[in-house]
Design an enzyme around this catalytic site. Structure first.
Site, PDB file in Angstrom:
ATOM      1  N   ARG A 107     -27.246  14.910  72.696  1.00 12.28           N
ATOM      2  CA  ARG A 107     -27.378  15.937  73.719  1.00 12.28           C
ATOM      3  C   ARG A 107     -28.096  15.367  74.937  1.00 12.28           C
ATOM      4  NH1 ARG A 107     -31.220  20.247  70.439  1.00 12.28           N
ATOM      5  NH2 ARG A 107     -33.094  18.961  70.237  1.00 12.28           N
ATOM      6  N   ARG A 119     -36.329  15.906  64.096  1.00 10.10           N
ATOM      7  CA  ARG A 119     -35.049  15.243  63.827  1.00 10.10           C
ATOM      8  C   ARG A 119     -34.308  14.922  65.120  1.00 10.10           C
ATOM      9  NH1 ARG A 119     -32.321  19.706  60.927  1.00 10.10           N
ATOM     10  NH2 ARG A 119     -32.577  21.530  62.228  1.00 10.10           N
ATOM     11  N   ASP A 166     -41.864  26.061  71.399  1.00 16.04           N
ATOM     12  CA  ASP A 166     -41.399  24.680  71.324  1.00 16.04           C
ATOM     13  C   ASP A 166     -39.899  24.574  71.585  1.00 16.04           C
ATOM     14  OD1 ASP A 166     -41.588  26.001  68.625  1.00 16.04           O
ATOM     15  OD2 ASP A 166     -40.286  24.333  68.079  1.00 16.04           O
ATOM     16  N   ASN A 167     -39.220  25.720  71.719  1.00 15.32           N
ATOM     17  CA  ASN A 167     -37.795  25.729  72.039  1.00 15.32           C
ATOM     18  C   ASN A 167     -37.546  26.228  73.460  1.00 15.32           C
ATOM     19  OD1 ASN A 167     -37.115  24.822  69.495  1.00 15.32           O
ATOM     20  ND2 ASN A 167     -36.756  26.863  68.675  1.00 15.32           N
ATOM     21  N   GLY A 187     -35.117  14.729  58.718  1.00 16.55           N
ATOM     22  CA  GLY A 187     -34.725  14.344  60.065  1.00 16.55           C
ATOM     23  C   GLY A 187     -33.230  14.286  60.301  1.00 16.55           C
ATOM     24  N   GLY A 242     -43.325  18.724  67.167  1.00 12.92           N
ATOM     25  CA  GLY A 242     -42.733  17.458  67.594  1.00 12.92           C
ATOM     26  C   GLY A 242     -41.275  17.331  67.223  1.00 12.92           C
TER      27      GLY A 242
END
Length: 523
Positions: free
Chosen positions: A194, A104, A271-272, A137, A101
């Site tokens: 971003r 951060r 996850d990336n 985070g 998840g």
């Protein structure tokens, strides 16, 4: 920011976490949790991308307002929005990691621009979320500068990527152990905003399948197709397959661009990986200095080198296999998914050959081409040879050059020119003999060929030592190097004579310096 057109499709159409506390926990039967950013102490705008701002509906004048600073530092929440963190899982370094998840990252909102394009605005480093695990985070200035500059640099290189809107100093100190060696120290905190069509990852679907949340899986895949792949039509099963094929094609295109410019992601965990085929999560990335297919910038990966430059296509295919497994319950047929996966590497190798030949200035087909490519890949490793400089200077070679004069034109790329002798020199001479003969079979003039080569071989890339110089200056409150590199990298294929100092090999001081040769996930 009066022109921002707010849209809340993600949070209005998908299941939310009913628990509104910001406590670290396993979050089930949901795709996101509402969470507000941590308010920074003394936010200060370091830099902003005017082009990205315009893309999402923010004017140049609005960038320098208090409202912009407050919103994109996390100090204030935009009207009619509810910030949230996404829940997803993933494979890290080939191993199942379970729930991950947005640890951060906090999504502020989705906006629609004047061209009816949708973008998610996301703060990185804005504080703890339910997915932060053991972390805080937050993010530090050094990693934030690297991410901010790299996303924009990649865009102007023509590489599919997230974009950077703003880089803001938080005014807070953040404790980090940069090399994970038991020596933590306080660093300046920072926040990057971003921008992407969405931040949906392969791991978003893996999480739902792993937990057997198949109703949510079906709804999420259909939500994704409806809003981000509206061109996909047909029966549900056919749509799911076409979705996977589209993600596969876009991923292949992204990796092809990485290999073209010598970019190494460093953390190609599932996850990336974005379903849009864009580069996300700039952590321990780097560009090849000397051409070395076994190089990885990530210290965490230094032993197995899973995410090395030469292995990125294979890892991409492996990650797509995990995505196929995740959506398999919706299809219940392995063969069509396997066919798409098998075609990935076949198509990649064909595209890679065409790409590599374009870097060499070869635009017709010949039986000798495979030998030319393989021969060069081997010779580039005989002695440290700068990839960017070699390919850029290759365009200076003319059909009338001799072997020796051709070598002379690329010798600036050699880190140790004194090593170019005996067998190594002989190998270069033999290769250039074949290459010059091949160039003379091409119909393009030297000038025409140079123009086409210089459009695919950048002169300027964001080398790690360049980022480090910007970071060192910024630590002293001098942000001029950040801006200098930002402006330089907006035109990476142009000569820019006034910036020739950046067309240089890695300096000796950067060879072993932390942040230049060694990078970790600590940010």
């Amino acid at each position: 920011m009066k022109n921002l057109k707010i849209n809340n499709r993600f949070i209005s159409e998908l299941p939310a976490d009913p628990d509104l506390t910001n406590e670290i926990r396993q979050v089930k039967d949901t795709l996101f949790s509402y969470v507000n950013p941590t308010k920074p102490s003394i936010p200060e705008l370091i830099h902003a991308s005017e082009e990205t701002a315009e893309m999402v509906g923010i004017t140049k004048d609005e960038i320098h307002t208090k409202e912009f600073l407050d919103v994109f530092s996390g100090n204030e929440i935009l009207a009619n929005t509810r910030p949230f963190a996404m829940c997803y899982a993933g494979h890290q370094f080939g191993n199942w990691a379970g729930q991950l998840g947005d640890g951060r990252a906090i999504n502020l909102t989705e906006v629609e621009n004047k061209n009816n394009e949708f973008f998610m605005l996301q703060l990185k480093g804005a504080g703890k979320t339910p997915y932060s695990r053991t972390a805080d985070g937050l993010a530090v200035l050094r990693s934030s500068i690297r991410e901010y500059l790299c996303a924009e640099a990649m865009h102007y290189l023509g590489v599919p990527t997230t974009r950077s809107l703003s880089l803001i100093l938080s005014g807070d100190q953040v404790l980090r152990d940069i090399l994970y060696n038991g020596n933590p120290a306080y660093e300046k905190g920072a926040i990057v905003c971003r921008v992407a069509p969405s931040f949906i990852r392969f791991g978003s679907f893996e999480m739902l399948t792993a937990r057997n949340e198949l109703k949510n899986l079906k709804n999420f895949v259909e939500f994704t197709i409806k809003h981000y792949f509206p061109e996909i039509k047909g029966e549900p099963k056919e749509q799911y397959l076409q979705f996977f094929k589209t993600v596969t094609d876009r991923t292949r295109d992204m990796i092809l661009h990485w290999q073209r410019v010598g970019f190494v992601h460093g953390v190609m965990n599932t996850d990336n990986m974005s379903i849009h085929g864009i580069t996300i999560d700039y952590g321990p990335y780097g560009w090849l200095e000397n051409y070395d297919p076994d190089w990885t910038p990530n210290t965490t990966d230094s032993q197995n080198r899973r995410y090395r430059y030469g292995n990125q296509p294979q890892v991409a295919q492996w990650n797509l296999f995990q995505l196929a497994n995740a959506i398999y319950p919706l299809i219940n047929e392995a063969a069509p998914l396997e066919n798409i996966l098998e075609s990935f590497m076949i198509d990649f190798e064909e595209d890679y050959k065409a790409m590599f030949l374009s870097k060499l200035g070869i635009f017709t087909s010949s039986e000798a081409d495979d030998k030319i490519i393989k021969g060069l890949e081997e010779i580039l490793q005989l002695s440290e040879t700068d990839m960017t400089i070699f390919f850029r200077n290759l365009s200076k070679i003319k059909k009338t050059d001799t072997v020796d004069s051709a070598i002379k034109k690329i010798e600036y790329a050699f880190y140790l020119p004194e090593q170019i002798k005996d067998q190594t020199l002989d190998a270069w001479q033999k290769w250039f003999s074949v290459y010059l003969k091949r160039l003379n079979s091409e119909t393009l003039s030297d000038e025409e060929r140079a123009l086409k080569m210089n459009a695919v071989n950048p002169k300027y890339v964001l080398r790690n030592y360049m980022s480090q110089l910007a970071i060192d200056a910024a630590d002293l409150k001098d942000y001029s190097v950040v801006d200098e590199l930002f402006q330089l990298l907006k035109k990476p294929y142009d000569e820019q004579p006034e910036s020739e100092k950046w067309f240089a090999k890695r300096p000796d001081w950067a060879r072993t310096k932390v942040g230049c040769s060694m990078l970790s996930c600590s940010s």
